[in-house]
Motif scaffolding. Structure first.
Motif, PDB file in Angstrom:
ATOM      1  N   THR A 154       0.733  -1.136   0.054  1.00 26.49           N
ATOM      2  CA  THR A 154      -0.106   0.134   0.246  1.00 26.49           C
ATOM      3  C   THR A 154       0.815   1.497  -0.049  1.00 26.49           C
ATOM      4  O   THR A 154       0.621   2.021  -0.716  1.00 26.49           O
ATOM      5  CB  THR A 154      -0.817  -0.062   1.229  1.00 26.49           C
ATOM      6  N   ILE A 155       1.913   1.435   0.891  1.00 24.95           N
ATOM      7  CA  ILE A 155       2.783   2.497   0.945  1.00 24.95           C
ATOM      8  C   ILE A 155       3.487   2.761  -0.492  1.00 24.95           C
ATOM      9  O   ILE A 155       3.645   3.846  -1.010  1.00 24.95           O
ATOM     10  CB  ILE A 155       3.894   2.218   1.895  1.00 24.95           C
ATOM     11  N   SER A 156       3.905   1.608  -1.288  1.00 26.78           N
ATOM     12  CA  SER A 156       4.418   1.603  -2.312  1.00 26.78           C
ATOM     13  C   SER A 156       3.530   2.424  -3.448  1.00 26.78           C
ATOM     14  O   SER A 156       4.012   3.185  -4.454  1.00 26.78           O
ATOM     15  CB  SER A 156       4.955   0.434  -3.022  1.00 26.78           C
ATOM     16  N   LEU A 157       2.275   2.139  -3.410  1.00 28.96           N
ATOM     17  CA  LEU A 157       1.256   2.556  -4.272  1.00 28.96           C
ATOM     18  C   LEU A 157       0.705   3.981  -4.022  1.00 28.96           C
ATOM     19  O   LEU A 157      -0.192   4.509  -4.865  1.00 28.96           O
ATOM     20  CB  LEU A 157       0.256   1.466  -4.618  1.00 28.96           C
ATOM     21  N   THR A 158       0.868   4.362  -2.753  1.00 28.51           N
ATOM     22  CA  THR A 158       0.197   5.620  -2.463  1.00 28.51           C
ATOM     23  C   THR A 158       1.046   6.799  -2.273  1.00 28.51           C
ATOM     24  O   THR A 158       2.468   6.571  -2.234  1.00 28.51           O
ATOM     25  CB  THR A 158      -0.607   5.434  -1.110  1.00 28.51           C
TER      26      THR A 158
END
Lengths: 89, 110, 162
Positions: free
Chosen positions: C113-117
């Protein structure tokens, strides 16, 4: 109208692929090149989907799916090789 | 094909193409490896996702059914993009790739 | 041999079976047989890679989380796009994020999630599963990024994996 949008999009994605190739050639480090190749295969998927819409056929989608799977495996294998020096331990 | 679907497909195609191009520009012009990692993981994934969704709408309004391939491609791209970014970041930390001068904070290597 | 004739991950088997039916041209006797073979064989072969199942997953919280992440992905790409096209230099920063989650599956969902946001890529998880190293493309302040991630993503995941 779709046809005009399609041509513009194909031009943009092709330009994007050329920029990726520039990064593959320039580097400067190995991870940069692997990252650029990773982006290149994602762009190839986009181009194949666009080709399918232009020719009004769904036949190419299966090859796009295969590129998605194989490209991911390839990126992970190369990243692992850079980190450990071998792919399978 | 209805006018609305036509507009939707064209808009999604153009937005997708623009995001793909922006991702590639980011890859070409940002200063170091870690900043370059951001363009492809976000912009390119969303761009290609938009193009694939436009293909779903196009073929379903032509009456060729909703394709499971497109859904699989999109789901696969969104699942794999962060994983490959993570692997590449780990490899770069191991190789101690140079960061730009104004980077704050430290990498670690275990 | 008979004790191997089981489906250790029923949901994985069901997903594999359904996917195979969609991928082959129409449902026929052959595709059903091959689908069952795949639904049995792949979980057996990949058995060793699956982490232990969490105590409770509250599955009904998952769709709300997925929608929030999907929305954030769109916002994030617009922000990254603006930053890429603007002439000023980004201000990158490495951030150590102290984890409250402890389940491996929850941590890997959080890192993805962190990588995509917005403006962040999850770079590494420490060996003891206590810290994540995050690279932020354009951060003002370390604490601000940590607080945002804590409130927006980690809390819902904590609720889900209890």
């Amino acid at each position: 109208m779709i046809l005009i949008a399609l041509y513009i999009t194909i031009a943009m994605v092709t330009l994007a692929a050329l920029l990726n190739v520039y990064r593959v050639i320039k580097g400067p480090d190995a991870p940069d090149r692997v990252l650029a190749l990773d982006t290149l295969y994602v762009n190839a998927i986009a181009l194949i989907v666009l080709l399918g819409i232009t020719l009004q056929t769904r036949m190419y989608l299966e090859s796009a799916l295969l590129i998605a799977v194989m490209g991911f495996v390839g990126t992970v294998a190369m990243a692992k090789y850079l980190k450990r020096g071998s792919v399978i331990e | 094909m209805s006018t609305f679907a036509e507009y939707a497909v064209s808009a999604l195609l153009l937005v997708g193409g623009a995001f793909t191009l922006i991702g590639a520009i980011g890859l070409a012009r940002l200063p170091d490896f870690y900043t370059r990692l951001h363009g492809p993981t976000k912009a390119t994934t969303v761009g290609v996702g938009a193009i694939v969704v436009s293909s779903v709408i196009y073929f379903s309004t032509l009456g060729r059914g909703i394709g499971i391939e497109e859904v699989l491609i999109t789901a696969f791209l969104f699942m794999t993009a962060p994983v490959s970014a993570n692997f590449l970041a780990k490899a770069a930390m191991h190789l101690e790739v140079k960061t730009t001068e104004n980077t704050r904070g430290q990498t670690w290597d275990q | 041999m008979l004790d191997r004739l089981s489906f250790p991950q029923p949901w994985l088997s069901l997903t594999l079976f359904a996917t195979w039916q969609f991928l082959s041209d129409g449902i026929s006797g052959g595709s059903v047989v091959l689908g069952i073979v795949l639904a049995w064989g792949i979980p057996q072969l990949t058995r060793g890679f699956w982490p232990d199942r969490p105590a409770v997953i509250r599955g009904w919280r998952a769709p709300a989380y997925a929608l929030r992440v999907l929305w954030d992905i769109i916002v994030a790409s617009v922000e990254v796009a603006k930053l890429i096209l603007s002439p000023r230099q980004p201000r990158p920063m490495f951030i150590c994020y102290p984890l409250e989650l402890d389940h491996p599956l929850a941590i890997s969902i959080l890192v993805s999630t962190i990588s995509l946001t917005p403006g962040t890529v999850g770079a590494d998880v420490s060996d003891d599963n206590k810290l994540i190293l995050i690279h932020s493309l354009d951060a003002e302040d370390e604490q601000e990024v940590i607080d945002t991630i804590r409130a927006r993503y980690e809390r819902p995941l904590l609720e889900m994996f209890r």
